[in-house]
Design an enzyme around this catalytic site. Structure first.
Site, PDB file in Angstrom:
ATOM      1  CB  ILE A  18      -0.938  -0.040   1.231  1.00 28.99           C
ATOM      2  CG1 ILE A  18      -2.020  -1.109   1.016  1.00 28.99           C
ATOM      3  CG2 ILE A  18      -1.523   1.328   1.550  1.00 28.99           C
ATOM      4  CD1 ILE A  18      -2.826  -1.469   2.261  1.00 28.99           C
ATOM      5  CG  ASP A  37       9.840   0.061   4.281  1.00 28.18           C
ATOM      6  OD1 ASP A  37       8.676   0.089   3.837  1.00 28.18           O
ATOM      7  OD2 ASP A  37      10.331  -0.933   4.884  1.00 28.18           O
ATOM      8  CE1 TYR A 158      -2.723  -4.842  11.540  1.00 24.95           C
ATOM      9  CE2 TYR A 158      -5.047  -5.364  11.270  1.00 24.95           C
ATOM     10  CZ  TYR A 158      -3.870  -4.833  10.775  1.00 24.95           C
ATOM     11  OH  TYR A 158      -3.862  -4.276   9.526  1.00 24.95           O
ATOM     12  CB  THR A 193      -0.019  -5.903  -0.160  1.00 26.05           C
ATOM     13  OG1 THR A 193      -0.264  -6.676   1.026  1.00 26.05           O
ATOM     14  CG2 THR A 193      -0.896  -4.674  -0.128  1.00 26.05           C
TER      15      THR A 193
HETATM   16  P1  NAI Z   1       3.483  -4.646   3.471  1.00 25.88           P
HETATM   17  O1  NAI Z   1       4.062  -5.642   4.416  1.00 25.88           O
HETATM   18  O2  NAI Z   1       3.408  -4.974   2.013  1.00 25.88           O
HETATM   19  O3  NAI Z   1       4.242  -3.246   3.638  1.00 25.88           O
HETATM   20  C1  NAI Z   1       4.542  -2.732   4.890  1.00 25.88           C
HETATM   21  C2  NAI Z   1       5.883  -2.021   4.817  1.00 25.88           C
HETATM   22  O4  NAI Z   1       6.149  -1.511   6.131  1.00 25.88           O
HETATM   23  C3  NAI Z   1       7.041  -2.954   4.470  1.00 25.88           C
HETATM   24  O5  NAI Z   1       7.805  -2.361   3.420  1.00 25.88           O
HETATM   25  C4  NAI Z   1       7.844  -3.054   5.758  1.00 25.88           C
HETATM   26  O6  NAI Z   1       9.246  -3.177   5.549  1.00 25.88           O
HETATM   27  C5  NAI Z   1       7.501  -1.745   6.437  1.00 25.88           C
HETATM   28  N1  NAI Z   1       7.651  -1.803   7.882  1.00 25.88           N
HETATM   29  C6  NAI Z   1       7.218  -2.761   8.723  1.00 25.88           C
HETATM   30  N2  NAI Z   1       7.556  -2.452   9.989  1.00 25.88           N
HETATM   31  C7  NAI Z   1       8.225  -1.283   9.938  1.00 25.88           C
HETATM   32  C8  NAI Z   1       8.822  -0.450  10.916  1.00 25.88           C
HETATM   33  N3  NAI Z   1       8.809  -0.766  12.209  1.00 25.88           N
HETATM   34  N4  NAI Z   1       9.404   0.690  10.510  1.00 25.88           N
HETATM   35  C9  NAI Z   1       9.435   1.034   9.207  1.00 25.88           C
HETATM   36  N5  NAI Z   1       8.880   0.292   8.233  1.00 25.88           N
HETATM   37  C10 NAI Z   1       8.282  -0.856   8.595  1.00 25.88           C
HETATM   38  O7  NAI Z   1       2.048  -4.330   4.078  1.00 25.88           O
HETATM   39  P2  NAI Z   1       0.739  -3.699   3.436  1.00 25.88           P
HETATM   40  O8  NAI Z   1      -0.196  -4.828   3.208  1.00 25.88           O
HETATM   41  O9  NAI Z   1       1.058  -2.770   2.349  1.00 25.88           O
HETATM   42  O10 NAI Z   1       0.187  -2.883   4.703  1.00 25.88           O
HETATM   43  C11 NAI Z   1       0.385  -1.501   4.867  1.00 25.88           C
HETATM   44  C12 NAI Z   1      -0.587  -1.013   5.921  1.00 25.88           C
HETATM   45  O11 NAI Z   1      -1.920  -1.403   5.569  1.00 25.88           O
HETATM   46  C13 NAI Z   1      -0.368  -1.561   7.329  1.00 25.88           C
HETATM   47  O12 NAI Z   1      -0.630  -0.555   8.283  1.00 25.88           O
HETATM   48  C14 NAI Z   1      -1.418  -2.656   7.445  1.00 25.88           C
HETATM   49  O13 NAI Z   1      -1.784  -2.915   8.794  1.00 25.88           O
HETATM   50  C15 NAI Z   1      -2.549  -2.031   6.661  1.00 25.88           C
HETATM   51  N6  NAI Z   1      -3.549  -2.961   6.178  1.00 25.88           N
HETATM   52  C16 NAI Z   1      -3.271  -3.859   5.181  1.00 25.88           C
HETATM   53  C17 NAI Z   1      -4.242  -4.722   4.735  1.00 25.88           C
HETATM   54  C18 NAI Z   1      -3.995  -5.719   3.658  1.00 25.88           C
HETATM   55  O14 NAI Z   1      -4.888  -6.552   3.393  1.00 25.88           O
HETATM   56  N7  NAI Z   1      -2.857  -5.698   2.975  1.00 25.88           N
HETATM   57  C19 NAI Z   1      -5.589  -4.712   5.317  1.00 25.88           C
HETATM   58  C20 NAI Z   1      -5.785  -3.712   6.341  1.00 25.88           C
HETATM   59  C21 NAI Z   1      -4.792  -2.876   6.738  1.00 25.88           C
END
Ligand code: NAI
Length: 266
Positions: A18, A37, A158, A193
């Site tokens: 995202i 990141d 969460y 994602t």
């Molecule tokens: P993703 O795992 O593809 O991307 C998350 C990014 O955050 C990664 O690049 C990771 O390296 C980075 N990251 C993780 N912990 C970190 C930290 N402590 N400091 C800096 N960077 C950090 O995840 P996605 O799916 O794109 O999720 C993004 C957001 O969307 C999150 O807040 C997640 O909870 C939320 N979300 C996602 C959903 C989904 O179905 N993919 C559904 C609902 C919410």
């Protein structure tokens, strides 16, 4: 003229999913973007990709569980590009092994998720808002989740952390609206994602599809486009809201899918 032309945006968790989609769309519409990141290489590669396509971007390391790292990311954005007009607090983590039901949840994991998912939003805002006040305004967008609106059998921390994001969004909007700082959230349902695709087996995807009103799953750009809208002046009278981008998964009576099957004789 792009939809966010001339604005500077900091996108946390921007190396993947995202965050990556949002950073790319913001850059395509004229924003200068800092991608921050934990995966610094990924952040730099994403920025390089944006630059190759004619946009302006920089990739930096961020550990959103540490206040000083968030402060550094905000300060880098201001020193590198001159301002921070858009802050996308997007970092969020989940843990299906330790974040369980109330009786069995690992309490250290509760603290970790509250810290990474909720406190990081507070901190991003705490450091960015003074710059936005000086500049005469800004737009903050927080990634919540549909888990912040519903109950479930596991992922108690969460869900609670994301519910916190939804309400913190209103507090920020209420406190800084007069400074022309808007704060909104986006609550994704299941979004395919890379992380989600890796962790979710096809059988679980089928269950999600069964309860979606729409006949397809969500993609990162569905959230990215919402973020772009909230970052732009097109949403200038919207603040304190969390937009649910979830394919109509949660809009109907939960028993509707089963009644439909019954009507088909299944
Ligand atoms: P993703 O795992 O593809 O991307 C998350 C990014 O955050 C990664 O690049 C990771 O390296 C980075 N990251 C993780 N912990 C970190 C930290 N402590 N400091 C800096 N960077 C950090 O995840 P996605 O799916 O794109 O999720 C993004 C957001 O969307 C999150 O807040 C997640 O909870 C939320 N979300 C996602 C959903 C989904 O179905 N993919 C559904 C609902 C919410």
């Amino acid at each position: 003229m792009g939809r966010v032309q001339g604005k500077t945006a900091l996108v946390t968790g921007g190396a993947s999913g995202i965050g990556l989609s949002s950073a790319s769309l913001l850059a395509k519409e004229g924003a200068k973007v800092v991608i921050a990141d934990f995966n610094a290489e990924g952040a730099k590669a994403a920025a390089e990709n944006i630059r190759k396509q004619g946009g302006e971007a920089a990739g930096i390391f961020l550990d959103a569980s540490h206040a000083n790292s968030i402060e550094e990311a905000v300060n880098f954005t201001v020193s590198h590009f001159g301002s921070i007009d858009v802050l996308f607090n997007n970092v969020g983590v989940t843990n299906l092994q330790k974040d369980l039901d109330i009786v069995h949840i690992d309490l250290d994991e509760w603290d970790r998720l509250m810290n990474v998912n909720l406190k990081s939003v507070l901190l991003g805002c705490r450091y960015a808002i003074p710059h936005m006040q000086k500049a005469g305004g800004g737009s903050i967008i927080n990634t919540a989740s549909m888990a912040g609106f519903t109950g479930d059998s596991i992922r108690s921390a969460y869900g609670a952390s994301k519910a916190g994001v939804v309400n913190l969004t209103k507090y920020i909007a209420a406190q800084y609206g007069k400074d022309k700082i808007r704060c909104n959230g986006v609550a994704p349902g299941l979004i395919l994602t890379p992380a989600a695709e890796k962790n979710i087996p096809p059988s679980v995807l089928e269950i999600f599809a069964k309860y979606n009103a729409l006949p397809y799953h969500g993609e990162a750009d569905d959230i990215g486009n919402t973020v772009l809208f909230l970052a732009s002046e097109e949403s200038k009278f919207i603040t304190g809201q969390t937009i649910q981008v979830e394919g109509g998964h949660y809009i109907a009576n939960p028993s509707m899918a089963d009644f439909n099957l019954m009507a088909q004789g299944k």
